[in-house]
Write a protein that holds these residues in place. Structure first.
Motif, short mmCIF file in Angstrom:
data_model
loop_
_atom_site.label_atom_id
_atom_site.label_comp_id
_atom_site.label_asym_id
_atom_site.label_seq_id
_atom_site.Cartn_x
_atom_site.Cartn_y
_atom_site.Cartn_z
N ARG A 87 53.72 -51.17 -5.63
CA ARG A 87 55.08 -50.74 -5.97
C ARG A 87 56.00 -51.95 -6.05
N GLY A 88 56.80 -52.00 -7.08
CA GLY A 88 57.66 -53.16 -7.30
C GLY A 88 57.08 -54.12 -8.31
N LEU A 89 55.77 -54.13 -8.44
CA LEU A 89 55.10 -54.94 -9.46
C LEU A 89 54.62 -54.05 -10.62
N VAL A 90 54.13 -52.87 -10.29
CA VAL A 90 53.67 -51.91 -11.30
C VAL A 90 54.71 -50.79 -11.38
N ASP A 91 55.16 -50.47 -12.58
CA ASP A 91 56.22 -49.48 -12.74
C ASP A 91 55.71 -48.05 -12.77
N VAL A 92 54.52 -47.83 -13.32
CA VAL A 92 53.98 -46.48 -13.39
C VAL A 92 52.47 -46.56 -13.49
N LEU A 93 51.79 -45.59 -12.90
CA LEU A 93 50.34 -45.44 -13.03
C LEU A 93 50.03 -44.18 -13.82
N ILE A 94 49.02 -44.28 -14.67
CA ILE A 94 48.55 -43.12 -15.43
C ILE A 94 47.06 -42.98 -15.19
N PRO A 95 46.62 -41.96 -14.44
CA PRO A 95 45.19 -41.75 -14.25
C PRO A 95 44.61 -40.89 -15.38
N ARG A 96 43.44 -41.26 -15.84
CA ARG A 96 42.73 -40.47 -16.86
C ARG A 96 41.30 -40.26 -16.40
N GLY A 97 40.93 -39.00 -16.23
CA GLY A 97 39.56 -38.73 -15.79
C GLY A 97 39.44 -37.36 -15.19
N GLY A 98 38.46 -37.19 -14.31
CA GLY A 98 38.20 -35.90 -13.69
C GLY A 98 39.21 -35.57 -12.60
N ALA A 99 39.09 -34.35 -12.11
CA ALA A 99 40.04 -33.85 -11.12
C ALA A 99 40.07 -34.72 -9.87
N SER A 100 38.92 -35.20 -9.43
CA SER A 100 38.86 -36.00 -8.21
C SER A 100 39.65 -37.28 -8.35
N LEU A 101 39.46 -37.99 -9.47
CA LEU A 101 40.19 -39.23 -9.71
C LEU A 101 41.69 -38.97 -9.76
N ILE A 102 42.08 -37.97 -10.53
CA ILE A 102 43.50 -37.69 -10.71
C ILE A 102 44.15 -37.30 -9.39
N ASN A 103 43.50 -36.43 -8.63
CA ASN A 103 44.06 -36.00 -7.35
C ASN A 103 44.21 -37.17 -6.39
N THR A 104 43.23 -38.06 -6.39
CA THR A 104 43.30 -39.22 -5.50
C THR A 104 44.50 -40.09 -5.83
N VAL A 105 44.72 -40.36 -7.11
CA VAL A 105 45.83 -41.20 -7.51
C VAL A 105 47.17 -40.52 -7.20
N VAL A 106 47.26 -39.24 -7.52
CA VAL A 106 48.51 -38.51 -7.29
C VAL A 106 48.86 -38.48 -5.80
N GLN A 107 47.85 -38.26 -4.97
CA GLN A 107 48.09 -38.08 -3.54
C GLN A 107 48.26 -39.39 -2.78
N GLU A 108 47.63 -40.46 -3.26
CA GLU A 108 47.61 -41.69 -2.48
C GLU A 108 48.51 -42.80 -3.01
N SER A 109 48.94 -42.71 -4.25
CA SER A 109 49.71 -43.79 -4.85
C SER A 109 51.16 -43.80 -4.35
N ILE A 110 51.68 -45.00 -4.07
CA ILE A 110 53.10 -45.14 -3.80
C ILE A 110 53.83 -45.65 -5.04
N VAL A 111 53.06 -45.95 -6.10
CA VAL A 111 53.62 -46.25 -7.40
C VAL A 111 53.84 -44.92 -8.13
N PRO A 112 54.94 -44.74 -8.84
CA PRO A 112 55.14 -43.49 -9.58
C PRO A 112 53.96 -43.19 -10.51
N VAL A 113 53.58 -41.92 -10.59
CA VAL A 113 52.40 -41.50 -11.35
C VAL A 113 52.79 -40.49 -12.42
N ILE A 114 52.26 -40.68 -13.62
CA ILE A 114 52.30 -39.64 -14.64
C ILE A 114 50.92 -38.98 -14.62
N GLU A 115 50.90 -37.71 -14.25
CA GLU A 115 49.62 -37.03 -14.02
C GLU A 115 49.04 -36.50 -15.33
#
Length: 428
Positions: free
Chosen positions: A202-230
């Motif tokens: 956070r502060g270096l990366v402005d946004v994260l965009i995960p692309r993949g299966g449910a497990s990957l997406i859920n992990t990024v959404v739940q664990e990221s402190i960088v804003p996420v576009i799901e």
């Protein structure tokens, strides 16, 4: 006494993000022509160096086959000379698209004489976390560059050789065109720790965009402190209404399911109105059989499968929530359009749902009641795609409702800022 910059104490992932932030600052003010020249250089380089890319990809594919990876996933992973040429063509299409940066979203002269404009600006540094689809590497880089963003690419280890080769080609082309090569970077490392570091940048990366299966997406959404576009998984439905044309319904069903199975806009569930089931299902089951599709059927569908050529197995609760990404489809008979909508609301991932009907009233009700990114009327679910929508190569299909929803093209990779122009104005 030597003073170390913060960069020296950073991890390799943070260092890459730091470089990307500098590159993003350099990209933001560039005119369209400079960005388009870089994109055209990328397209040319992909074609010239296609053999290098395909050779690296062949190692990933061989490794995936040895590991017993499903054919649908191998199809996503595979690059051929033809696919590389198609990817290059997509990059040229992106270069031909209007540049969203600087577009005035709205503006006016306020009563006090101040000129107010809301204009599109790049997001900055975009991190993409994705699975074994090396075409995403190029699509993401092209869209980010066109919209003035730097991109950090973190593909799966299954495509590491492919992505390494692709990013090498991209960076050479971008640098050769006079843009900062660090605008396109592969995130260092193959371990999960590198993903976790990216999610904490956070502060270096402005946004994260995960692309993949449910497990990957859920992990990024739940664990990221960088804003996420799901971006969501694709548990897509085809509903065949009582007023459907049978020939149209069969063609749309087979195309939605079997035209390409390893993609998020492939249909995973068939719902059939009870009034048309006796006439439609025997034809549909045979057509699915001809396409090699196994049907996971409820009891009412099973009753029509006795004389069919189809491979039919009894559906379980798990089937209704499954994104197969294979030659499998769940199927059920429903009592009404409203029951179909209830089923979709319960099990859909919110991606794409289709209705096949000749009734304008049924189509209108279905489109009003179904809350997914895309609702298709008498059209295949496979059309939910940035390229098909005329956006150029998409960065992903967002199933959330904030900032972006549906296929994400260039405008969705921008934010806005307000420019306030006065003539010595002060607030009193």
């Amino acid at each position: 006494m030597t003073t170390l910059s913060p960069y020296d104490s950073m991890s390799p992932v943070s260092q890459a993000a730091y470089r990307a932030k500098g590159a993003a600052a350099d990209l933001a003010p560039l005119p369209r022509a400079a960005k388009d020249d870089a994109l055209l250089a990328i397209a040319d380089a992909l074609e010239v160096r296609a053999s290098e890319i395909v050779e690296a990809n062949a190692e990933d594919v061989a490794k995936a086959r040895e590991a017993g990876t499903a054919e649908g996933m191998i199809d996503r992973l595979t690059l051929t000379p033809e696919r590389v040429r198609a990817i290059a063509a997509d990059v040229r299409d992106v270069a031909a698209l209007p540049d969203p940066v600087g577009e005035v979203v709205r503006g006016s002269t306020l009563p006090n004489g101040i000129d107010l404009r809301q204009v599109r600006v790049p997001l900055g540094v975009v991190g993409i976390i994705y699975e074994g689809r090396p075409n995403v590497t190029v699509d993401a880089a092209a869209l980010c560059l066109k919209s003035g963003n730097a991109v950090l690419l973190r593909g799966s280890s299954s495509a590491y050789r492919s992505n390494t080769a692709l990013v090498r080609v991209l960076r050479d082309a971008v640098g050769g065109a006079g843009l900062p090569a660090d605008a396109v970077q592969l995130v260092p490392g193959e371990s999960r720790e590198s993903v976790r570091e990216l999610m904490r940048a956070r502060g270096l990366v402005d946004v994260l965009i995960p692309r993949g299966g449910a497990s990957l997406i859920n992990t990024v959404v739940q664990e990221s402190i960088v804003p996420v576009i799901e971006t969501g998984t694709g548990n897509c439905h085809v509903y065949v209404d009582a007023a459907a044309d049978l020939d149209t319904a069969v063609e749309i069903l087979v195309n939605s399911k079997a035209q390409r199975v390893g993609v998020c806009n492939a249909a995973e569930t068939l719902l059939v109105h009870q009034d048309i089931a006796a006439e439609f299902l025997p034809r549909a089951l045979d057509a699915l059989a001809d396409a090699g599709v196994t049907v996971h059927a409820d009891e009412r569908v099973m009753a029509y499968a006795k004389d069919s050529r189809a491979t039919v197995v009894e559906a379980t609760t798990e089937d209704w929530e499954t994104e197969y990404l294979s030659l499998d489809i769940a199927a059920a008979v429903v009592d009404s359009l409203d029951r179909a909508v209830e089923h979709i609301r319960l099990w859909s991932s919110g991606h794409t749902e289709a209705i096949v009907t000749t009734s304008q009233q049924a189509a209108r009700r279905f489109t009003q009641l179904v809350d997914s990114t895309t609702v298709a009327v008498n059209a295949s679910t496979r059309f939910t795609d940035g390229g098909q929508f005329g956006f150029g190569a998409e960065i992903g299909i967002s199933t959330q409702k904030l900032h972006a929803r549906g296929p994400m093209g260039l405008p969705e990779l921008t934010s806005t800022k307000y420019i306030v122009t006065g003539d010595g104005h002060v607030r009193r």
